[in-house]
Design an enzyme around this catalytic site. Sequence first.
Site, PDB file in Angstrom:
ATOM      1  N   CYS A 106      25.813 -26.253  14.529  1.00 61.77           N
ATOM      2  CA  CYS A 106      25.978 -26.098  15.978  1.00 61.77           C
ATOM      3  C   CYS A 106      25.407 -27.243  16.794  1.00 61.77           C
ATOM      4  O   CYS A 106      25.518 -27.237  18.031  1.00 61.77           O
ATOM      5  CB  CYS A 106      25.360 -24.782  16.442  1.00 61.77           C
ATOM      6  N   CYS A 410      19.632 -24.698  18.432  1.00 64.47           N
ATOM      7  CA  CYS A 410      19.385 -24.376  17.029  1.00 64.47           C
ATOM      8  C   CYS A 410      20.688 -24.564  16.260  1.00 64.47           C
ATOM      9  O   CYS A 410      21.762 -24.654  16.850  1.00 64.47           O
ATOM     10  CB  CYS A 410      18.914 -22.933  16.905  1.00 64.47           C
TER      11      CYS A 410
END
Length: 426
Positions: A106, A410
Amino acid sequence: MSITLVQPKTKKTLSKTGVKNVVLVEGVRTPFLLSGTAYNDLMPHDLARAAFQGLLTRTSLPRDAVDYIIYGTVIQEVKTSNVAREAALGAGFSEKTPAHTVTMACISSNQAMTTGVGLIASGQCDTVVAGGVEFMSDVPIRHSRKMRKTLLSLNKAKTMGQRLALLGKLRLDFFAPELPAVAEFSTSETMGHSADRLAAAFGVTRLEQDEFALRSHTLAKKAQDAGLLSDVIKFKVPGRDTVTADNGIRPSSMEQMGKLKAAFVKPHGTVTAANSSFLTDGASAVLLMSEEKALAMGYKPKAYLSPTYGTPKVLEKSGLTMADIDVFEFHEAFAGQIIANMKAMDSDWFAQTYIGRKSKVGAPPMEKFNNWGGSLSLGHPFGATGCRLVTTAANRMIKEGGQYAVVAACAAGGLGHAMIVEAYPQ
């Protein structure tokens, strides 16, 4: 849409003399859409190409001025594995302009930007286009391993007898497809399951998560209605209408959200569809330049970029504290993950036990945090979110008069990224 310019506060600046300062000139993105909606019949490079073209149109940048292109993606379309190159050629960039694709879960577009910053700071390039794309409407679904081996063997078979012998070995279970999952290869654990465990470890309640998700959707709707999401470009979908806005922003009520059942840890988990980010199609792109080059070409940069990894590290390296930060833009994968991270940041025990600090970093104040919505409401195309975060941080500082922003996200694999963004003097 015009953005009100507010003079930022006067603090020390991270820009330096005698070195190549890297600036963000502009950032754009396609509307982020729920997977399976208006982008359903496209391919990833179509969205990436639209982001590139939108950036070129907004900046009037000559294509031959770009030295390098870097693009992030997570679930690759096998036909366009180097999606950066395919989209760049489709957008009219020269075949002489190198382009590569990076994947880092991500934070793929965060890494694309970080690589671009490094190329500029080291003097190898003056102008880099970075970005990312994710297309969840058509993810690769593979045959089973047994079926793949049989098909590859069939391709090599020289006689009809060999082919018939191979076909005779087919069994019903060969036809079961391998469906993709948003899961860790090393642990086989889905992100949602990890988020549920994290929330439980930090004592994050279902109520807290639902309240945070509702906040995200409410702020996103307010920002959308006020015209603040100026990074969104219009995109004419071939054979369909023009898409002009994100379609996942849906403010609900605590009562409605409370009716949903656990999505991952059943039946007692606290992570639900309502307090999780949804599968999203979308692409983003940013124009990074050396400050000298940007000014020489007549651009007015939005911000200086100073990337590193991890919020405590990026603050220490920059000589800043949480009190110096005016804008926080953090990736909201799950409400439980965000709240757990905030509790960790506000814990002396966590700081001493896990990150080798004597005292806590401190949690971001909510009045500065994701004020125009976040991934829970705007959507989260895995490879594209990082550029949205940075562009939003820059636009918020221009609007709100801040000088420093922290962008953080994250990623699967226990990865993370943080970046200091400093408003360019207006």
